[in-house]
Design a protein around this motif. Structure first.
Motif, PDB file in Angstrom:
ATOM      1  N   ASN A 187       0.837  -1.192   0.000  1.00 38.84           N
ATOM      2  CA  ASN A 187       0.000   0.000   0.000  1.00 38.84           C
ATOM      3  C   ASN A 187       0.876   1.248   0.000  1.00 38.84           C
ATOM      4  OD1 ASN A 187      -2.264  -1.534   0.122  1.00 38.84           O
ATOM      5  ND2 ASN A 187      -2.616  -1.250   2.302  1.00 38.84           N
ATOM      6  N   THR A 188       0.336   2.313  -0.504  1.00 45.58           N
ATOM      7  CA  THR A 188       1.029   3.590  -0.420  1.00 45.58           C
ATOM      8  C   THR A 188       0.335   4.414   0.652  1.00 45.58           C
ATOM      9  OG1 THR A 188       1.456   3.447  -2.780  1.00 45.58           O
ATOM     10  CG2 THR A 188       1.818   5.573  -1.735  1.00 45.58           C
ATOM     11  N   CYS A 189       1.107   4.879   1.611  1.00 47.23           N
ATOM     12  CA  CYS A 189       0.530   5.638   2.707  1.00 47.23           C
ATOM     13  C   CYS A 189       1.150   7.036   2.750  1.00 47.23           C
ATOM     14  CB  CYS A 189       0.776   4.919   4.037  1.00 47.23           C
ATOM     15  SG  CYS A 189      -0.074   3.333   4.119  1.00 47.23           S
ATOM     16  N   TYR A 190       0.406   7.926   3.352  1.00 44.67           N
ATOM     17  CA  TYR A 190       0.855   9.317   3.397  1.00 44.67           C
ATOM     18  C   TYR A 190       0.717   9.883   4.797  1.00 44.67           C
ATOM     19  CZ  TYR A 190       0.210   8.817  -1.620  1.00 44.67           C
ATOM     20  OH  TYR A 190       0.280   8.372  -2.913  1.00 44.67           O
ATOM     21  N   TYR A 207       5.640   5.654   5.703  1.00 45.97           N
ATOM     22  CA  TYR A 207       5.371   4.248   5.992  1.00 45.97           C
ATOM     23  C   TYR A 207       3.921   4.054   6.420  1.00 45.97           C
ATOM     24  CZ  TYR A 207      10.318   3.239   5.723  1.00 45.97           C
ATOM     25  OH  TYR A 207      11.588   3.078   5.271  1.00 45.97           O
ATOM     26  N   CYS A 208       3.396   2.904   6.071  1.00 39.30           N
ATOM     27  CA  CYS A 208       2.043   2.555   6.515  1.00 39.30           C
ATOM     28  C   CYS A 208       2.095   2.086   7.963  1.00 39.30           C
ATOM     29  CB  CYS A 208       1.476   1.422   5.669  1.00 39.30           C
ATOM     30  SG  CYS A 208       1.200   1.885   3.949  1.00 39.30           S
ATOM     31  N   GLY A 209       0.944   2.099   8.580  1.00 41.18           N
ATOM     32  CA  GLY A 209       0.799   1.527   9.916  1.00 41.18           C
ATOM     33  C   GLY A 209       0.032   0.225   9.842  1.00 41.18           C
ATOM     34  N   PRO A 210      -0.128  -0.454  10.968  1.00 43.12           N
ATOM     35  CA  PRO A 210      -0.798  -1.761  10.946  1.00 43.12           C
ATOM     36  C   PRO A 210      -2.261  -1.691  10.532  1.00 43.12           C
ATOM     37  CG  PRO A 210      -0.431  -1.010  13.199  1.00 43.12           C
ATOM     38  CD  PRO A 210       0.307  -0.070  12.313  1.00 43.12           C
ATOM     39  N   ALA A 211      -2.876  -0.512  10.704  1.00 43.17           N
ATOM     40  CA  ALA A 211      -4.298  -0.399  10.353  1.00 43.17           C
ATOM     41  C   ALA A 211      -4.522  -0.580   8.857  1.00 43.17           C
ATOM     42  CB  ALA A 211      -4.835   0.944  10.808  1.00 43.17           C
ATOM     43  N   SER A 212      -3.465  -0.468   8.076  1.00 45.34           N
ATOM     44  CA  SER A 212      -3.609  -0.629   6.630  1.00 45.34           C
ATOM     45  C   SER A 212      -3.608  -2.091   6.202  1.00 45.34           C
ATOM     46  CB  SER A 212      -2.449   0.083   5.915  1.00 45.34           C
ATOM     47  OG  SER A 212      -2.451   1.447   6.211  1.00 45.34           O
ATOM     48  N   ILE A 249      -4.303  -6.503   7.404  1.00 44.22           N
ATOM     49  CA  ILE A 249      -5.059  -7.432   8.247  1.00 44.22           C
ATOM     50  C   ILE A 249      -4.114  -8.070   9.262  1.00 44.22           C
ATOM     51  CG2 ILE A 249      -6.370  -9.603   8.207  1.00 44.22           C
ATOM     52  CD1 ILE A 249      -7.227  -8.702   5.308  1.00 44.22           C
ATOM     53  N   LEU A 286       3.736   4.108  20.610  1.00 41.93           N
ATOM     54  CA  LEU A 286       4.000   5.084  19.558  1.00 41.93           C
ATOM     55  C   LEU A 286       4.068   6.507  20.136  1.00 41.93           C
ATOM     56  CD1 LEU A 286       3.933   4.678  16.431  1.00 41.93           C
ATOM     57  CD2 LEU A 286       1.537   5.327  16.519  1.00 41.93           C
ATOM     58  N   VAL A 288       8.529   5.506  13.548  1.00 44.27           N
ATOM     59  CA  VAL A 288       8.119   4.590  12.474  1.00 44.27           C
ATOM     60  C   VAL A 288       7.596   5.349  11.255  1.00 44.27           C
ATOM     61  CG1 VAL A 288       7.620   2.631  13.956  1.00 44.27           C
ATOM     62  CG2 VAL A 288       5.833   4.300  13.518  1.00 44.27           C
TER      63      VAL A 288
END
Lengths: 574, 550
Positions: free
Chosen positions: A216-219, A227-232, A234, A342, A399
């Motif tokens: 995934n691409t996260c912003y 970086y993405c977090g775990p919510a992105s 399963i 965090l 992170v």
């Protein structure tokens, strides 16, 4: 078995064996001696600009005596390139050394049964046959086959590995034959004997269903890619493996863990949280409620974290839990929990109020706002100044990109200094200033931390694995003002270490302080299996009450001061 | 299809699609560290002492955001060059600070607010924003000093009292926190946020009865703030009232209470750009505010009409409101933009499936499973589409693949069992249920299907009343219902205990919805059979007409 060389140091005063390292700055708590003792290791995270989630999450390290010579050796996990078709030429930070594999360093403090008087390390990876080339995350240690030699279980983003210690300096990968394969994204793991059958079982926490093929691409809120977090993703299921003996395990997660719901597991620790004599499992989940699996006499586990008060913080909010450690910081005779989080959240102190019920006392003990600006992974309780009260070390590193660093075009803008908190005699914690903890102010992306007495001098030292940075070995330099007690708790026959043993310092039958054996905790790392604490006042009035993993109990007088003492279970079956 | 499974699937879809991390915002909000050059600079009112703003690297930002920030910065520079009066310059710094603050570019925000304060101390809003920035960056002492400066001039607002209370709370100065919250409470006794703060504080102080009073009042005032059930549960636990504690733990959720703060809420209104609106849409969707999420996704599209993500998410949200036609339209637009995007194929498969166009659904879902042979959810949906399309053998095979990939998917096990039962292969169905139970030992649907098959299978050779009975009783105990009571009756009948069977059947009939006359008639006939026959095993002809499985 007969070839085992039991450490000479267990019966000798360690002051005699202690290496001589100058303490030029008497005020410093720690000194990073990694380079001067030959511990040359730089973590490679394989980042290539794609912001792959695993590259900023690893890795851990282990302190364990693989050659049974009486000193702690070191295992360090390494990353690798991520992404299809990527080679090290694509890496933003090239590897410091090749081949890119996990590393085993042998401690030369004791050699051929004698003290060399000098702490130094030698890279013995090649000789050991350990050529772990996957994307390393975590490690736990334990003697799963009761042969007296400590084995390794290594988790990876990818396939995990059970590495049997052959007792001759080499290891064999027995993952397949032992049925401990797990191809998910493994993080922390722990060996424990949950059913009291004398064989170490295995708990493996798993994180999230990330794939480089489905990255995934996260912003960030600023709209910058991050970086993405775990919510992105399963969350993945953890695994509990039952040791059947004979070198084989059977996965029993679904059968034994009642109403299991997956969390994004990062940290694991085992202890008897409700003091019913059976070892329990605590899992720190990232962004989801933590789990406290209460052992139902070896038959099943029930997650009681919510009622116990350890699932979420006092406001009912699930936090981004990473590392975890257990210790009796208030000396009331039961285990308390500390969980790292965090930035934007506090680290959380769950104080055990008895009967396995906990309260979030983070603010009360002054651990709130000081952790708010930092993201913390590895952590550990340690009495760094030998005053009898457990202090806290927390290892920081963001992170997602830190704006001031990113704005300065820092190539890896996640680094933060670490922190040390002093326990004010159980009344609260205060952050130690940097003058007394100089290597901690070095800004790295710290992740795993393993705690142990690397120089056998009666205090805890710290091995830190910095993501995309050098390993640090922080030697405790505080001069000893008090005597100490060092214990190794071993089985009757196999003489393996017995994780899950509880030790109570008692006076007239009253429990005054709780300790445990175990190598789990912190983040993705494995600690010294021995127990170390300050020699108490009025020793003639004190004794040790020992509760062994099989539930049997015995009381022992205090052992001699300022040396390590091996205590073997008197009537154990194994 | 079970309507709940729609929700699950849509959630799964959206959780995969949404690409904005939920925590990145928090993280960057907490970033505070200043360079040594900035720290320690004295704030003076003369413009010459203004702090230098850092150059922001805009190259990595979304163009709309970069443009917005650039224009605001240009405006400030223009004012500086024209030597505007301090008041106007302070406003310009303050407004730019808000913009940085909104985007969590906190270093720039802090310097802007400090300069604004230097230029015009009478404008306390910049002090307020700066204090908020500090408080949320783990710098409560600095926040407290600023809040107290405002308090000296504006002592009354409840919001300020609440913020001061929060700051004392963060500093573990609980008595002062309580005093501030109480002052706020006297000014606005109806505020659920203030009640909640007082309640949470009382839990920390172990004043459990006080905590219960405040938290219960907060929940009465704002029932959807379900996160408050947790501290409330802890308060009841502290009073050893386990029953109430567990009851509140069951009700707990993730919705908390923030004090109404128009100034801070105003920051969100400054955000521009596709990514910002995608995030807003996601948050609204997660909270089941579908209309709001649709609006946000439409705005995201206004910034970038070719945003496949915005189309995908808009389509998914539209599905939730029942607007299938437009949902199709946006998924197809997304597909035109990203023809290889498997998520879009999955979503189209889902939409076609629910529109009864099974062949089209199969086509899209096969595209997913061909490209990603490990996507168990896609396999399950494909199996269901094949089953609806009456391609039974293929459906069976895909159900099998699904459980191989993920043995915890109950619907895959039950789908396979359903097909076997329809085909009269009762023994095989029992075998599959045995495997399913090994993987999902506590799954009520699987245990019930097994109990029913063992108690009343049309194939008498696989019946086993002794095995069926404990299973049926377990399911009934966990979830008492008419159907489950009827299965217990069947199991008793198969075990030869006809009077018990009759008793349970009567219990089942008594609980039956009165309008369900057809079922009632059928069950009364079964009751008569239990009462009059011996042995009274469930008749095979009735079993053939009754669905023995899931």
């Amino acid at each position: 078995m007969s070839s085992r060389r039991h450490g000479l140091f267990f019966c000798l005063c360690c002051w005699l064996l202690c290496p001589v390292l100058s303490t030029a700055d008497n005020e410093a708590v720690f000194k990073d001696v990694a380079e001067e003792v030959g511990l040359i290791f730089v973590h490679f995270n394989g980042m290539s600009g794609q912001h792959y989630f695993p590259e900023m999450t690893g890795a851990g390290a282990a302190l364990f005596d693989f050659d049974n010579d009486g000193d702690l050796d070191i295992y360090l996990l390494q990353g690798s390139m991520l992404g299809p078709g990527k080679t090290i030429e694509d890496a933003l930070f090239p590897p410091a050394a090749t081949p890119i594999v996990d590393r085993l360093f042998r401690n030369e403090l004791i050699s051929n049964g004698k003290s060399t008087g000098k702490l130094s390390f030698r890279d013995v990876t090649k000789q050991s046959g350990l050529l772990m080339t996957g994307y390393g995350m975590g490690v736990t240690t334990g003697d799963y086959n009761n042969d007296g030699w400590t084995d390794l279980y290594v988790t990876q983003y990818g396939s995990n590995h059970l590495l049997r210690n052959n007792g001759n300096g080499t290891f064999s990968d027995v993952t397949e034959s032992s049925h401990t394969m797990d191809e998910q994204w493994g993080t922390s793991a722990a060996f424990l004997d949950y059913d009291r059958d004398g064989w170490l079982d295995l708990y493996v926490s798993n994180y999230v269903d990330f794939s480089v093929l489905k990255n995934n691409t996260c912003y960030a809120k600023s709209s910058r890619q991050d970086y993405c977090g775990p919510a992105s993703f399963i969350a993945l299921h953890d695994r509990l493996f039952h040791n059947l003996g004979g070198g084989e395990f059977e996965e029993v997660s679904d059968q034994l863990m009642m109403n299991y719901q997956a969390g994004a597991g990062l940290g694991v620790i085992t202890a008897d949280f409700n003091q019913d004599g059976w070892i329990d499992i605590y899992v720190a989940n990232d962004g989801q409620a933590n789990q406290m699996w209460i052992n139902q006499k070896g038959k099943k586990f029930v997650n009681n974290a919510l009622y116990a008060g350890t699932a979420v913080n006092i406001q009912g909010r699930a936090e981004a839990s990473m590392g975890v450690d257990v210790g009796d910081f208030d000396r009331d005779g039961d285990p308390d929990l500390f969980i790292t989080h965090l930035m934007g959240e506090t680290n959380t102190l769950y104080s055990n109020e008895g009967r396995g019920l906990f309260e979030d006392r983070t603010l009360f003990y002054g651990l709130g706002s000081s952790s708010f600006p930092y993201t913390t992974f590895g952590t550990g309780w340690l009495d760094y100044d030998n005053d009898g009260w457990l202090d806290l070390l927390v290892l920081n590193g963001a992170v997602t990109e830190l704006e001031p660093l990113a704005n300065k075009k820092d190539p890896y803008p996640l680094h933060q200094p670490n922190q040390l908190f002093h326990n004010e005699a159980g009344k609260g914690f205060s952050e130690a200033n940097y003058a007394t903890s100089s290597p901690l102010k070095d800004s790295y992306v710290s992740r795993g931390a393993a705690f142990g007495d690397i120089d056998n001098d009666g205090d805890l030292d710290v091995l830190i694995l910095n993501n995309n940075g050098p390993a640090q070995l922080l030697l405790n330099l505080v001069s000893k003002t008090r005597d100490w007690i060092g214990l190794r708790l071993t089985a009757t026959k196999s003489r393996r270490d017995l994780p899950g043993t509880e030790i109570f310092l008692t006076q007239a039958g009253k429990k005054q302080q709780w300790f445990r054996t175990g190598t789990d905790g912190s983040y993705c790392s494995a600690n010294d299996p021995r127990v170390l604490f300050t020699y108490p006042d009025h020793p003639q009035e004190k004794s040790l009450q020992i509760r062994w993993p099989d539930g049997s109990q015995e009381t022992r007088p205090l052992p001699p001061a300022s040396q390590y003492t091996e205590i073997r279970q008197t009537d154990g079956n194994y | 299809m079970n309507p709940m499974s729609h929700v699950t699937k849509l959630y799964r879809t959206i959780s995969i699609l949404f690409v904005l991390s939920t925590f990145v915002g928090v993280i960057n909000a907490a970033e505070t560290s200043l360079s040594p050059a900035v720290e320690g600079v004295e704030i003076v009112e003369h413009a010459n002492a203004l702090l230098d703003l850092p150059e922001q690297d805009l190259s990595t930002l979304e163009p709309a955001v970069a443009e917005q920030l650039e224009k605001s910065r240009d405006l400030l520079d223009d004012l500086i060059s024209k030597h505007q009066n301090n008041r106007d310059l302070a406003d310009a710094y303050g407004e730019l600070g808000k913009l940085y603050h909104a985007y969590e570019l906190n270093l720039g925000a802090e310097i802007c607010y400090r300069n604004a304060r230097s230029l015009d101390l009478n404008q306390f809003q910049w002090t307020y924003y700066l204090a908020h920035l500090y408080l949320n960056s783990g710098r409560p002492l600095e926040a407290l000093e600023l809040y107290q400066q405002i308090e000296a001039v504006h002592p009354q607002p409840a919001l300020l009292r609440t913020r001061i209370g929060e700051t004392y709370h963060a500093l573990n100065r609980l008595a002062e926190a309580r005093q501030s919250y109480l002052q706020a409470f006297y000014l606005r006794p109806e505020s659920p946020a203030i009640l909640a703060r007082l309640g949470e504080l009382a839990v920390e102080e172990k004043q459990y009865r006080t905590a219960i009073s405040f938290l219960a009042a907060a929940l009465t005032s704002q029932p959807d703030a379900n996160r408050l059930h947790y501290p409330l549960a802890m308060a009841y636990r502290g009073l050893h009232n386990t029953e109430q504690a567990i009851d509140h733990l069951r009700q707990r959720g993730s919705v908390g209470i923030q004090p109404y703060d128009p100034w801070i809420e105003d920051l969100d209104n400054l955000l521009q750009g596709e990514r910002s609106y995608l995030l807003r849409g996601k948050l609204a969707y997660s909270a089941a505010r579908y209309e709001e999420s649709i609006e946000a996704f439409r705005t995201a599209l206004s910034f970038n009409k070719d945003s496949a993500r915005a189309h995908i998410n808009l389509g998914t949200a539209l599905m939730q409101t029942g607007n299938t036609e437009e949902a199709f339209e946006h998924q197809l637009k997304a597909l035109a933009l990203e023809p290889d995007n498997l998520t879009i194929h999955y979503n189209l498969g889902f939409l076609y499936m629910n529109s009864g166009k099974y062949q089209d659904a199969i086509s899209h879902l096969e595209r997913v499973t061909t490209s990603n042979t490990e996507d168990a959810s896609a396999y399950l949906l494909l199996a269901q589409a094949l089953e609806k399309n009456l391609s039974i053998e293929e459906a069976m095979e895909v159900y099998r693949k699904t459980v191989l990939l993920d043995p915890t998917i109950e619907n895959a096990w039950l789908g396979g069992v359903r097909l076997l039962l329809q085909n009269g292969e009762y023994g095989k169905a029992l075998g599959v249920l045995n495997q399913a139970r090994k993987n999902l030992p506590n799954n009520g649907l699987i245990v019930h299907a097994m109990a029913k098959l063992l108690a009343a299978s049309p194939d008498k050779s696989i019946r086993d009343g002794q095995r069926a009975l404990p299973l049926a009783l377990t399911v009934f105990k966990a979830s008492p219902s008419t159907g489950h009571a009827r299965t217990v009756a069947m199991a008793y009948a198969e075990s030869g205990e006809c009077s018990e069977a009759a008793k349970w059947q009567q219990r089942s009939i008594d609980a039956l919805n009165k309008s369900n006359e057809v079922m009632k008639t059928k069950m009364q006939a079964e009751l008569k059979h239990y009462k009059t026959s011996n042995p009274c095993n469930f008749p095979t002809d009735a079993a053939s007409n009754d669905n023995p499985g899931p």
